[in-house]
Design a protein around this motif. Structure first.
Motif, short mmCIF file in Angstrom:
data_model
loop_
_atom_site.label_atom_id
_atom_site.label_comp_id
_atom_site.label_asym_id
_atom_site.label_seq_id
_atom_site.Cartn_x
_atom_site.Cartn_y
_atom_site.Cartn_z
N ASP A 1 -3.67 3.96 2.59
CA ASP A 1 -5.12 3.93 2.40
C ASP A 1 -5.71 2.81 3.25
O ASP A 1 -5.47 1.62 2.99
N TRP B 1 -0.42 4.43 7.93
CA TRP B 1 0.06 3.05 7.75
C TRP B 1 0.05 2.27 9.06
O TRP B 1 0.67 1.21 9.15
N ASP C 1 0.87 -1.17 0.00
CA ASP C 1 0.00 0.00 0.00
C ASP C 1 0.90 1.22 0.00
O ASP C 1 1.50 1.56 1.02
N VAL D 1 -7.59 0.10 1.31
CA VAL D 1 -6.69 -0.81 0.60
C VAL D 1 -6.11 -1.83 1.57
O VAL D 1 -6.05 -3.04 1.28
N GLN D 2 -5.67 -1.37 2.72
CA GLN D 2 -5.08 -2.27 3.70
C GLN D 2 -6.10 -3.32 4.17
O GLN D 2 -5.77 -4.50 4.29
#
Length: 358
Positions: free
Chosen positions: A52, A123, A48, A55-56
């Protein structure tokens, strides 16, 4: 010895060439070199690049499905250990620890990094997963001292850390360069750190008379127009070769007089090893990671800027015999520390600590 192999950042069968892909392939070959039967367990990319959360979350769901499949596959195949390459906060290993636990087999990592500052922010979920994966490893092979510092600091009790020198996927040296060709730059043209290195190159070349050098650039990418704009003031002194396959790249090394690449934020840089193996001296900056693969020599610090790099280039241009001697020292350095046989033995020793290899 049957091993499962996984590279969450980029699988070794990916279509796009890169140092990460090359290193993944080299690791598989090194494991096979010691007699292992290696299965590429999964090609799921967990990267990623933007932080995002959606997305994760999606990648973690895909990883859960892979875990179920791979535990069944590993049980049927009789895997003895799991080896993951390049676990970090943007591309954590979301699969290996769970599969290794499910199969009750050792879990090993090659090149992992810890980043506590990423445990907060966009993150955070992935950074925590990368930390958990690092904690789960029985053995971690680190490639650079920069990574080793945080690995030692945060290592759980009983974890083994082993220095695996970055290496070329070959057990011999290529033919020696004639050193009669132009200066060579060999790097992809990507935004960020790569473009920063190209900027430094342009600043350096502007300090050297154009009638004293020629330069070829092997590489391509999304930032090619920007790189071409940086190099436009030098006119025909610069030739763009585009992306080269392995054979063409080797040909470029075997005629190059120098390799010039500052190395902004390089993890280490296989290009440096490839050039030095051919006896090509290197002009680079003294940076963490980069210094892990360079033969002992004079590499200016980043804060010395373009003038120091220009001085190093001219020192080689003005003294061909010293250039030849530096190239031979570089070639000897690679032969001693950075070829397949040495790497394979280090991997064997690490596997032996888990009881998998002898």
């Amino acid at each position: 010895m049957r091993l499962a192999f996984y590279a969450p950042l980029k699988p070794p069968v990916h279509d796009t060439p890169s140092g990460d892909r090359a290193m993944g392939r080299a690791l598989i070959h090194a494991l096979e070199h010691i007699g292992a039967e290696v299965t590429l367990a999964s090609t799921l990319r967990t990267r990623d690049g933007t932080g995002d959360a959606q997305v994760q979350h999606g990648l973690m769901q895909k990883a859960s499905l892979e875990i179920t499949r791979l535990i069944a596959q590993g049980r049927a195949a009789g895997w003895h250990a799991w080896v993951s390459y390049h676990n970090y906060y943007k591309a954590p290993d979301l699969i290996g620890p769970a599969v290794a636990r499910g199969l009750n087999i050792p879990y090993l990592q090659v090149e992992t990094s810890r980043a506590r500052k990423r445990l907060q922010g966009p993150w955070a979920t992935f950074a925590k997963a990368a930390e958990a994966a690092a904690n789960a490893a029985d053995v971690i092979f680190y490639l650079t001292e920069r990574d080793a510092e945080t690995l030692r600091r945060d290592a759980p009790e009983g974890q083994r850390l082993i220095h695996l020198h970055p290496f070329l996927d070959r057990d011999d040296l290529p033919p020696r360069s004639t050193l009669q060709g132009p200066i060579l730059v060999a790097a992809m043209m990507r935004p960020g750190d790569k473009l920063a290195s190209y900027q430094i190159i342009a600043e350096t070349l502007a300090l050297i008379p154009k009638d004293r050098w020629r330069l070829q650039i092997a590489g391509d990418g999304a930032m090619r127009a920007q790189v071409e704009a940086l190099m436009a003031p030098f006119g025909q002194a610069i030739t763009f070769l585009g992306a080269l396959d392995a054979d063409a790249m080797q040909h470029a090394f075997q005629s190059a007089s120098l390799l010039f690449w500052p190395g902004v934020n390089e993890a280490f840089g296989l290009t440096y090893l490839e050039a030095q193996a051919a006896g090509v001296p290197v002009v680079a900056q003294d940076r963490p990671g980069v210094r892990e693969v360079l033969a002992p020599g004079d590499y200016p610090p980043p804060d010395a800027g373009a003038p120091a790099l220009a001085k190093r280039l001219m020192a080689f241009i003005d003294a061909p015999e010293e250039s030849k001697a530096a190239g031979q020292r570089a070639r000897n350095h690679v032969a001693a520390h950075h070829l397949l046989n040495a790497a394979a033995e280090t991997l064997r020793q690490g596997l032996a600590l888990t009881g998998v290899a002898r």
